[in-house]
Design an enzyme around this catalytic site. Structure first.
Site, PDB file in Angstrom:
ATOM      1  N   LYS A 221     -48.629  30.632 -89.331  1.00 58.06           N
ATOM      2  CA  LYS A 221     -48.141  31.137 -87.847  1.00 58.06           C
ATOM      3  C   LYS A 221     -46.418  31.415 -87.163  1.00 58.06           C
ATOM      4  O   LYS A 221     -46.079  30.665 -87.810  1.00 58.06           O
ATOM      5  CB  LYS A 221     -49.116  30.588 -86.383  1.00 58.06           C
ATOM      6  CG  LYS A 221     -50.622  30.808 -86.604  1.00 58.06           C
ATOM      7  CD  LYS A 221     -51.528  32.085 -86.115  1.00 58.06           C
ATOM      8  CE  LYS A 221     -52.417  31.806 -86.253  1.00 58.06           C
ATOM      9  NZ  LYS A 221     -53.182  30.954 -86.011  1.00 58.06           N
ATOM     10  N   ARG A 256     -58.806  25.433 -90.186  1.00 55.39           N
ATOM     11  CA  ARG A 256     -58.161  27.334 -91.250  1.00 55.39           C
ATOM     12  C   ARG A 256     -56.700  27.518 -91.867  1.00 55.39           C
ATOM     13  O   ARG A 256     -56.273  27.046 -91.076  1.00 55.39           O
ATOM     14  CB  ARG A 256     -58.718  27.967 -89.942  1.00 55.39           C
ATOM     15  CG  ARG A 256     -58.997  29.263 -90.720  1.00 55.39           C
ATOM     16  CD  ARG A 256     -59.170  30.296 -89.375  1.00 55.39           C
ATOM     17  NE  ARG A 256     -59.546  31.763 -89.843  1.00 55.39           N
ATOM     18  CZ  ARG A 256     -58.500  32.829 -90.054  1.00 55.39           C
ATOM     19  NH1 ARG A 256     -57.471  32.721 -89.758  1.00 55.39           N
ATOM     20  NH2 ARG A 256     -59.044  33.923 -90.531  1.00 55.39           N
TER      21      ARG A 256
END
Length: 276
Positions: A221, A256
């Site tokens: 991210k 994830r």
């Protein structure tokens, strides 16, 4: 739900809590922030799913619409056009559950009919009014992710998450989705400032008060660009590992990720220390 999908679903949920579980990401999108275009071809998507399973992924998450910052929404028809060439063969090629990463009930319905076992809804049943019924009727597992349309740095993000999850869980309850098939996701990187993303990760232990497993998706991210200057996606693995270990220490159960082998190694060490 097809018997083979139900068996994979039940195996996945039964494993939660026994060890840290990995959800391997397969994006069949041309524009995802990390790997857009790499797995559009069915053969490439299937190979990536198999590689994740070989690296001990407990579930594969397939998505056909990017949700990166500044993404362009696609229609249900376009999402299905991207998804359908690979989905049935991919599901048949792995011996673990497959989740469908979508906010559209129509896409979820098609995926469940093809053998998907879990719906990963980035709007937690609150964007498409038909989603709760599709999940319930399909006997699917459900990931409820917290999301916001806009960032508001002034709000208490944990209070906002609780209100969001309360609404989503009420929708799930009314539709008849069993509590034991629901997972919560704090939605790192979705409608949150840097400080709120960190607060959400720090607050994972509080979310455990719902009595539900917590999934964390921080892989690669942009948060790591802000924290450690990792502007290149390829340089964000170490940040991902650190964040996942911190989340695991606070009670997160599922992670994830794009890089299953590296995350499996880190979390195996963590689990061994926790069990010692």
């Amino acid at each position: 739900m097809r018997p083979d999908a139900a068996a994979k679903r039940d195996t996945f949920f039964a494993a939660i809590g026994s060890r840290s579980l990995l959800m391997g990401i397969v994006n069949v999108t041309p524009d995802s922030f990390s790997d857009g275009g790499r797995f559009v071809a069915p053969e490439a998507a299937i190979a990536q799913a198999r590689a994740h399973v070989a690296a001990s992924a407990a579930i594969i998450d397939v998505g056909a619409e990017s949700t990166r910052p500044g993404y362009t929404p696609v229609s249900e028809a376009e999402e299905l056009a991207r998804l359908e060439p690979a989905l049935t063969a991919l599901i048949a090629s792995v011996d673990v559950a497959v989740s469908i990463d979508t906010t559209k009930a129509g896409v979820a319905r098609v995926a469940l009919a093809a053998g998907a076992a879990v719906v990963n809804d980035q709007w937690g049943l609150q964007r498409d009014p038909a989603m709760a019924v599709v999940v319930a009727e399909g006997e699917a597992g459900l990931v409820i992710m917290h999301n916001r349309d806009d960032i508001d740095a002034a709000i208490d993000i944990m209070d906002d998450m609780r209100r969001f999850f309360d609404r989503s869980l009420a929708l799930a309850d009314r539709a008849g989705i069993p509590h034991h098939r629901i997972i919560l996701d704090p939605g790192i990187g979705f409608g949150k400032s840097k400080a709120q993303n960190l607060a959400a990760l720090h607050g994972i232990a509080a979310l455990r008060g719902y009595g539900l497993p917590v999934l964390v998706g921080v892989s690669r991210k942009s948060l790591f660009a802000a924290l450690i200057g990792a502007t290149d996606v390829a340089d964000r693995l170490i940040g991902t590992l650190a964040a996942n270990l911190a989340a695991a220490a606070r009670g997160a159960a599922i992670f994830r990720v794009h890089d299953c082998a590296e995350n499996r190694a880190a979390l195996t060490v963590f689990d061994a220390i926790e069990r010692a």
